[in-house]
Design an enzyme around this catalytic site. Structure first.
Site, PDB file in Angstrom:
ATOM      1  N   LYS A  83      42.853  43.557  46.356  1.00 51.61           N
ATOM      2  CA  LYS A  83      44.137  44.475  46.084  1.00 51.61           C
ATOM      3  C   LYS A  83      43.694  46.024  46.268  1.00 51.61           C
ATOM      4  O   LYS A  83      42.801  46.331  45.607  1.00 51.61           O
ATOM      5  CB  LYS A  83      44.721  44.134  44.663  1.00 51.61           C
ATOM      6  CG  LYS A  83      46.027  43.666  44.745  1.00 51.61           C
ATOM      7  CD  LYS A  83      46.414  43.270  43.147  1.00 51.61           C
ATOM      8  CE  LYS A  83      48.104  43.289  43.121  1.00 51.61           C
ATOM      9  NZ  LYS A  83      48.463  43.212  41.761  1.00 51.61           N
TER      10      LYS A  83
HETATM   11  O1  G3P Z   1      50.786  43.040  39.458  1.00 48.25           O
HETATM   12  C1  G3P Z   1      51.498  44.160  39.789  1.00 48.25           C
HETATM   13  C2  G3P Z   1      52.880  44.082  39.124  1.00 48.25           C
HETATM   14  O2  G3P Z   1      53.418  42.612  39.402  1.00 48.25           O
HETATM   15  C3  G3P Z   1      53.045  44.544  37.973  1.00 48.25           C
HETATM   16  O3  G3P Z   1      54.369  44.406  37.154  1.00 48.25           O
HETATM   17  O4  G3P Z   1      55.669  44.361  35.233  1.00 48.25           O
HETATM   18  O5  G3P Z   1      53.943  45.909  35.377  1.00 48.25           O
HETATM   19  O6  G3P Z   1      55.674  46.430  36.722  1.00 48.25           O
HETATM   20  P1  G3P Z   1      54.838  45.068  36.060  1.00 48.25           P
END
Ligand code: G3P
Length: 222
Positions: A83
């Site tokens: 990533k």
């Molecule tokens: O892994 C990246 C993403 O899915 C993070 O999600 O909920 O922290 O915005 P969130």
């Protein structure tokens, strides 16, 4: 549509694998930090459980650092996807890593222009964050619509991985749009199964069955 779990929690991953529906896992530094374990050991364990791609994020923000980290990460397992953040050095790293056969998931995408550049650089996945856009009164799913259409127009091979998913409707809309992958927290995955009519219907079936069995028993006795 592929379903990934957005977690670094082993119990959640094992549970989803047991349902027979899990296609992969995405992690990020915040999710890994929550588990309070050695990063490489944790990744090794995740990769041994999951039959699919597992995204692991670099911490460096410069080209050399990202390439160095990526080379180390892919040694952990064949199913590791590196990533990389959507910044200038990130794009350079994606292009370079592709020439070495290393696949990148370009993360922290918030606009169609960023997604175009990631595809041009050769990203294997692009991760637009829908929930975080919704959080600031923007429309996360309309970004997915735009990216899917643009990639289609030019036959870009980069797969659209819908990230920062917060609720089941994000999943439904992603499916309607035709996104390749949706990654979600375990809580959302659990919500996908639930329907009150299923629970009520099942309870009724079981009650009717029990009642009929009891009546049959009574008939036999009398
Ligand atoms: O892994 C990246 C993403 O899915 C993070 O999600 O909920 O922290 O915005 P969130």
């Amino acid at each position: 549509m592929k379903i990934f779990l957005d977690t670094a929690n082993i119990d959640e991953i094992k549970e989803a694998v047991s349902w027979g529906i899990l296609d992969g896992v995405t992690t990020n530094p915040s999710l890994v930090a929550k588990e309070k374990r050695d990063f490489k050991e944790l990744l090794q364990e995740i990769c041994s459980i999951v039959d699919g791609d597992v995204s692991a994020e670099v911490i460096s923000t410069d080209f050399e650092g990202m390439v160095k980290e990526a080379r180390e990460l892919v040694k952990i397992s064949d199913n590791i996807i590196v990533k990389i953040p959507l910044i200038k050095d990130g794009l350079k790293a994606v292009k370079f890593l592709k020439s070495e056969g290393i696949r990148a998931n370009v993360t922290l995408c918030f606009s169609p222009t960023q997604a175009i550049l990631a595809a041009k650089a050769g990203a294997y996945y692009i991760s637009p964050f829908v929930g975080r856009l919704d959080d600031i009164s923007s429309d996360g799913m309309s970004l997915i619509r735009q990216i899917v259409q643009i990639y289609k127009n030019y036959n870009f091979e980069t797969k659209v991985l819908v990230a920062s998913v917060r609720h089941p409707m994000h999943v439904v809309e992603a499916g309607l749009i035709g996104a390749d992958v949706v990654t979600m927290p375990f809580k959302v995955l659990e919500q996908l199964i639930k329907h009150p009519l299923t629970d009520i219907g099942l309870e009724r079936f079981l009650q009717d069955w029990k009642k009929a069995q009891a009546e049959l028993k009574l008939e036999k006795v009398s």
